[in-house]
Design a protein around this motif. Structure first.
Motif, PDB file in Angstrom:
ATOM      1  N   UNK A  14     -43.753  17.095 -30.749  1.00  0.00           N
ATOM      2  CA  UNK A  14     -42.971  17.568 -29.153  1.00  0.00           C
ATOM      3  C   UNK A  14     -44.694  18.455 -28.408  1.00  0.00           C
ATOM      4  N   UNK A  15     -45.631  17.629 -27.532  1.00  0.00           N
ATOM      5  CA  UNK A  15     -46.504  18.730 -27.335  1.00  0.00           C
ATOM      6  C   UNK A  15     -45.930  19.888 -26.308  1.00  0.00           C
ATOM      7  N   UNK A  16     -46.004  18.931 -25.191  1.00  0.00           N
ATOM      8  CA  UNK A  16     -45.232  18.909 -23.843  1.00  0.00           C
ATOM      9  C   UNK A  16     -43.655  19.595 -23.345  1.00  0.00           C
TER      10      UNK A  16
ATOM     11  N   UNK B 104     -41.106  11.897 -32.289  1.00  0.00           N
ATOM     12  CA  UNK B 104     -40.912  11.299 -31.124  1.00  0.00           C
ATOM     13  C   UNK B 104     -42.339  12.868 -30.240  1.00  0.00           C
ATOM     14  N   UNK B 105     -42.827  12.371 -29.318  1.00  0.00           N
ATOM     15  CA  UNK B 105     -43.799  13.042 -28.516  1.00  0.00           C
ATOM     16  C   UNK B 105     -44.189  13.861 -27.213  1.00  0.00           C
ATOM     17  N   UNK B 106     -42.618  13.244 -27.035  1.00  0.00           N
ATOM     18  CA  UNK B 106     -42.369  14.093 -25.196  1.00  0.00           C
ATOM     19  C   UNK B 106     -40.724  13.826 -25.791  1.00  0.00           C
TER      20      UNK B 106
ATOM     21  N   UNK C 269     -24.567  18.327 -25.455  1.00  0.00           N
ATOM     22  CA  UNK C 269     -23.948  19.285 -26.478  1.00  0.00           C
ATOM     23  C   UNK C 269     -25.128  20.580 -27.263  1.00  0.00           C
ATOM     24  N   UNK C 270     -25.418  19.605 -28.050  1.00  0.00           N
ATOM     25  CA  UNK C 270     -26.092  20.638 -29.518  1.00  0.00           C
ATOM     26  C   UNK C 270     -27.109  19.292 -29.433  1.00  0.00           C
ATOM     27  N   UNK C 271     -28.840  19.270 -29.401  1.00  0.00           N
ATOM     28  CA  UNK C 271     -29.201  18.799 -29.522  1.00  0.00           C
ATOM     29  C   UNK C 271     -30.581  19.014 -30.437  1.00  0.00           C
ATOM     30  N   UNK C 272     -30.931  18.654 -31.884  1.00  0.00           N
ATOM     31  CA  UNK C 272     -31.616  19.305 -32.583  1.00  0.00           C
ATOM     32  C   UNK C 272     -33.288  18.729 -32.575  1.00  0.00           C
ATOM     33  N   UNK C 273     -34.312  19.019 -32.309  1.00  0.00           N
ATOM     34  CA  UNK C 273     -35.366  17.466 -32.601  1.00  0.00           C
ATOM     35  C   UNK C 273     -36.405  18.336 -33.046  1.00  0.00           C
ATOM     36  N   UNK C 274     -36.275  19.256 -34.323  1.00  0.00           N
ATOM     37  CA  UNK C 274     -37.235  20.189 -35.033  1.00  0.00           C
ATOM     38  C   UNK C 274     -38.342  19.202 -36.068  1.00  0.00           C
TER      39      UNK C 274
ATOM     40  N   UNK D 136     -45.190  21.611 -31.252  1.00  0.00           N
ATOM     41  CA  UNK D 136     -46.856  21.616 -31.352  1.00  0.00           C
ATOM     42  C   UNK D 136     -46.311  22.720 -29.738  1.00  0.00           C
ATOM     43  N   UNK D 137     -44.946  22.485 -28.970  1.00  0.00           N
ATOM     44  CA  UNK D 137     -44.950  23.075 -27.903  1.00  0.00           C
ATOM     45  C   UNK D 137     -44.334  24.195 -27.870  1.00  0.00           C
ATOM     46  N   UNK D 138     -43.677  25.034 -29.259  1.00  0.00           N
ATOM     47  CA  UNK D 138     -42.985  25.831 -29.842  1.00  0.00           C
ATOM     48  C   UNK D 138     -44.092  27.522 -29.314  1.00  0.00           C
ATOM     49  N   UNK D 139     -45.235  26.944 -29.473  1.00  0.00           N
ATOM     50  CA  UNK D 139     -46.183  27.665 -29.609  1.00  0.00           C
ATOM     51  C   UNK D 139     -47.186  27.750 -27.836  1.00  0.00           C
ATOM     52  N   UNK D 140     -46.547  27.502 -26.974  1.00  0.00           N
ATOM     53  CA  UNK D 140     -46.932  27.336 -25.931  1.00  0.00           C
ATOM     54  C   UNK D 140     -46.187  28.746 -25.348  1.00  0.00           C
TER      55      UNK D 140
END
Length: 276
Positions: free
Chosen positions: A207-209, A185-187, A198-203, A230-234
């Motif tokens: 996903x950049x943005x 996934x990218x978005x 209720x509980x979503x995991x996308x590790x 990548x969005x984790x480093x924003x």
């Protein structure tokens, strides 16, 4: 009649019996002629049935029935006039809700297809793990999407490491727990429609943005995992996520902290890195 009269008048005898060959022309013996005339009288007095048999057979009551309407077992020797009759069409049988008359091979295929449908029973599934499917062929992906579209009652769904790219056409109306770790996934726009999540995991996706994260604002989402994206480093990553999802209670396994509730800093000097 005119010809018969003329013959009678000219010869002085009635020759109407000459319209058919006389028995004397075929039977010179008077005894044989007498037997032939007796047989003719018997045929006139006792007409045969259409098959030439004077007595009724056990199958006489089925004379006007088509083959698919005969319920009792009848042997070929009991039939007065065996014949091939055209059976009803497949559409007619389906309309009458009768037994299908398709060829044996086709019936087996239809039976297997129906049994497979019943065995899958995706519509009643509430907890499902379809992880590590190794979807390397377009046919596999299409069939996988077909199954996902049938999950109308699933509440817990695991789709880990399936090389999934876009599930935006999928709707999971009752899903409350969704794990899509290790996909492509990218978005957030590529997520399936999950109004009850209720509980979503996308590790471990790509996903950049954080654009599109607000689409989950109207959901009862409580925990979200975005580790190794990548969005984790924003900058101000946690604050931006909680500002988009005010009802969120946990991000990446860490409960919401007081500083996560404060708005993101907009001071220009906070972006300057000083090296001494």
């Amino acid at each position: 009649e005119k010809r018969l009269n003329s013959l009678s008048n000219s010869s002085g005898q009635n020759t109407s019996s000459q319209i058919c060959p006389s028995s004397s022309s075929y039977y010179s013996d008077p005894n044989e002629s007498h037997a032939w005339s007796a047989l003719s009288r018997n045929r006139t007095l006792h007409p045969r049935l259409d098959s030439g048999i004077s007595s009724l057979l056990p199958s006489d009551s089925f004379k006007y029935l088509t083959w698919h309407e005969v319920e009792q077992d009848i042997r070929g020797s009991q039939l007065r006039c065996p014949r091939v009759r055209e059976g009803p069409s497949t559409e007619e049988l389906l309309f009458r809700q009768e037994e299908c008359t398709w060829p044996a091979q086709k019936r087996v295929l239809e039976k297997n297809k129906w049994e497979t449908w019943l065995q899958e029973n995706w519509e009643d599934c509430t907890n499902l793990n379809l992880s590590f499917q190794d979807l390397g062929n377009p046919y596999q992906v299409a069939n996988f999407h077909r199954i996902l579209r049938r999950l109308i009652r699933v509440e817990t769904l695991w789709l880990v490491d399936n090389s999934l790219v876009d599930l935006s056409a999928i709707r999971l109306p009752r899903c409350r727990v969704l794990n899509m770790n290790k996909n492509h996934l990218t978005s957030f726009k590529q997520l399936p429609k999950i109004p009850q999540i209720q509980h979503l995991s996308l590790a471990e996706n790509h996903i950049e943005s954080l654009t599109g994260l607000s689409s989950l604002w109207s959901t009862p989402l409580e925990s979200l995992t975005l580790k190794r994206n990548p969005c984790e480093f924003h900058q101000n990553y946690r604050k931006r996520v909680f500002s988009c999802l005010p009802n969120l209670k946990m991000l990446d396994g860490i409960l919401k902290l007081p500083e996560d509730s404060s708005p993101p800093e907009t001071n220009i000097f906070s972006k300057i890195c000083i090296v001494s």
